[in-house]
Design a protein around this motif. Structure first.
Motif, PDB file in Angstrom:
ATOM      1  N   THR A 202       2.927 -49.297  39.828  1.00 32.84           N
ATOM      2  CA  THR A 202       4.325 -49.708  39.682  1.00 32.84           C
ATOM      3  C   THR A 202       4.641 -50.923  40.553  1.00 32.84           C
ATOM      4  O   THR A 202       5.703 -51.523  40.416  1.00 32.84           O
ATOM      5  CB  THR A 202       5.257 -48.558  40.081  1.00 32.84           C
ATOM      6  OG1 THR A 202       4.955 -48.141  41.423  1.00 32.84           O
ATOM      7  CG2 THR A 202       5.078 -47.379  39.131  1.00 32.84           C
ATOM      8  N   ASP A 203       3.711 -51.254  41.441  1.00 32.55           N
ATOM      9  CA  ASP A 203       3.889 -52.439  42.291  1.00 32.55           C
ATOM     10  C   ASP A 203       3.611 -53.683  41.453  1.00 32.55           C
ATOM     11  O   ASP A 203       2.493 -53.867  40.959  1.00 32.55           O
ATOM     12  CB  ASP A 203       2.916 -52.366  43.469  1.00 32.55           C
ATOM     13  CG  ASP A 203       3.144 -53.479  44.478  1.00 32.55           C
ATOM     14  OD1 ASP A 203       3.602 -54.565  44.070  1.00 32.55           O
ATOM     15  OD2 ASP A 203       2.846 -53.272  45.665  1.00 32.55           O
ATOM     16  N   ARG A 210      -4.176 -57.090  38.880  1.00 27.10           N
ATOM     17  CA  ARG A 210      -5.089 -56.458  37.927  1.00 27.10           C
ATOM     18  C   ARG A 210      -5.158 -57.258  36.622  1.00 27.10           C
ATOM     19  O   ARG A 210      -6.211 -57.391  36.009  1.00 27.10           O
ATOM     20  CB  ARG A 210      -4.640 -55.026  37.647  1.00 27.10           C
ATOM     21  CG  ARG A 210      -4.961 -54.070  38.777  1.00 27.10           C
ATOM     22  CD  ARG A 210      -4.404 -52.681  38.524  1.00 27.10           C
ATOM     23  NE  ARG A 210      -4.836 -51.743  39.560  1.00 27.10           N
ATOM     24  CZ  ARG A 210      -4.324 -50.537  39.723  1.00 27.10           C
ATOM     25  NH1 ARG A 210      -3.343 -50.127  38.927  1.00 27.10           N
ATOM     26  NH2 ARG A 210      -4.770 -49.745  40.677  1.00 27.10           N
ATOM     27  N   GLN A 211      -4.002 -57.796  36.204  1.00 30.62           N
ATOM     28  CA  GLN A 211      -3.975 -58.584  34.983  1.00 30.62           C
ATOM     29  C   GLN A 211      -4.800 -59.858  35.145  1.00 30.62           C
ATOM     30  O   GLN A 211      -5.555 -60.254  34.244  1.00 30.62           O
ATOM     31  CB  GLN A 211      -2.534 -58.942  34.613  1.00 30.62           C
ATOM     32  CG  GLN A 211      -2.392 -59.705  33.295  1.00 30.62           C
ATOM     33  CD  GLN A 211      -2.897 -58.898  32.118  1.00 30.62           C
ATOM     34  OE1 GLN A 211      -2.497 -57.751  31.930  1.00 30.62           O
ATOM     35  NE2 GLN A 211      -3.798 -59.466  31.325  1.00 30.62           N
ATOM     36  N   LEU A 212      -4.687 -60.480  36.305  1.00 27.87           N
ATOM     37  CA  LEU A 212      -5.483 -61.678  36.570  1.00 27.87           C
ATOM     38  C   LEU A 212      -6.971 -61.349  36.567  1.00 27.87           C
ATOM     39  O   LEU A 212      -7.794 -62.124  36.039  1.00 27.87           O
ATOM     40  CB  LEU A 212      -5.080 -62.280  37.921  1.00 27.87           C
ATOM     41  CG  LEU A 212      -3.744 -63.027  37.974  1.00 27.87           C
ATOM     42  CD1 LEU A 212      -3.412 -63.422  39.411  1.00 27.87           C
ATOM     43  CD2 LEU A 212      -3.791 -64.272  37.080  1.00 27.87           C
TER      44      LEU A 212
END
Length: 279
Positions: A202-203, A210-212
């Protein structure tokens, strides 16, 4: 699969009449060909398809013979100390190539085991163990190496899909259907994005990180696929680095070590292949 030819950058040319005359001579050197008819084009395409099928079938036969030879410890009666020394002495291939052959053989054997487990018909089974092991699913050596570290995922997917089809009764599990299911499963595993965490953070900072990371891995896999186009998986790192891969990396401005790491990642699917270069 043969590596794509790279066209070297054009060198400086003299302006003016000399260049124009040279260009005219090049055009005149090759006689004009009559346009292809549709029938002739289809004939040539059929010939190409047949040749490609022959190459893929050769991979299946090679995998079966490698597995049989390794299981029989063929190197012992010939006086070699190991599989790798046997391959070096008998076939002049590197240690890396010798073990990639085993990866191909094991991946194909695991896939065939999944096919056997996922079908309830004898039509997909051959009459002898050797013939069964060489069953041709139309997979390239590159594809088999790419999933060799994830055969558990591939086999689970194949078993599930074949079992579902068998129980549905909507599609006959003939050879063509099984072949299509296997090829699609291998394709899906090769191109699947990294799995998402079970409980997304949620951070927003962690989620963005993580997406990067996911984007980075996807980008490196795409670069690795490009590297494999010019330096197929059967080449060792040294052979790849001294061949067309070095030229490709120079042309696209990519460090050679980075290109080699991305190539290893595309072959194995293991992010640890990128450690020390990208990560």
């Amino acid at each position: 699969m043969l590596p794509h030819a790279l066209v070297p950058p054009a060198g400086p040319q003299d302006d003016g009449v000399v260049g124009e005359q040279h260009e005219d001579q090049e055009h005149d050197a090759e006689p004009a060909r009559p346009p292809l008819t549709e029938a002739r084009a289809r004939e040539m395409t059929a010939g190409l398809r047949e040749a490609m099928d022959d190459v893929r079938h050769s991979v299946a036969v090679l995998a079966a013979r490698v597995r049989e030879a390794h299981a029989a410890r063929v190197w012992v009666p010939l006086g070699h100390s190991s599989w790798e020394s046997y391959c070096q002495a008998e076939f002049s291939i590197s240690r890396a190539q010798a073990y990639r052959l085993l990866d191909v053989a094991r991946a194909l054997a695991a896939i065939h085991g999944a096919v056997t487990a996922g079908t309830e018909t004898s039509r997909t089974r051959e009459t002898s163990p050797a013939a069964a092991a060489a069953l041709d699913y139309g997979l390239s050596q590159r594809a088999l190496i790419a999933v060799s570290s994830r055969t558990d995922v591939v086999t689970e997917l194949i078993t599930h899909r074949l079992t579902t089809l068998a129980h549905s009764g909507l599609t006959a599990l003939d050879t063509a259907t099984v072949r299509a299911v296997v090829r699609q499963a291998v394709h899906d595993v090769r191109t699947a994005p990294p799995p998402s965490p079970a409980e997304p953070s949620t951070d927003p900072v962690v989620a963005a990180g993580r997406q990067l990371t996911d984007n980075l891995f996807a980008s490196e896999y795409a670069i690795g696929e490009l590297m494999l186009e010019v330096a197929p998986a059967y080449l060792s790192d040294i052979e790849a680095a001294t061949g067309a891969l070095a030229l490709l990396c120079e042309q696209i401005g990519e460090p050679l070590e980075h290109g080699l790491a991305a190539r290893r990642y595309a072959m194995s699917g293991d992010p640890r292949a990128l450690h020390g270069t990208v990560l």
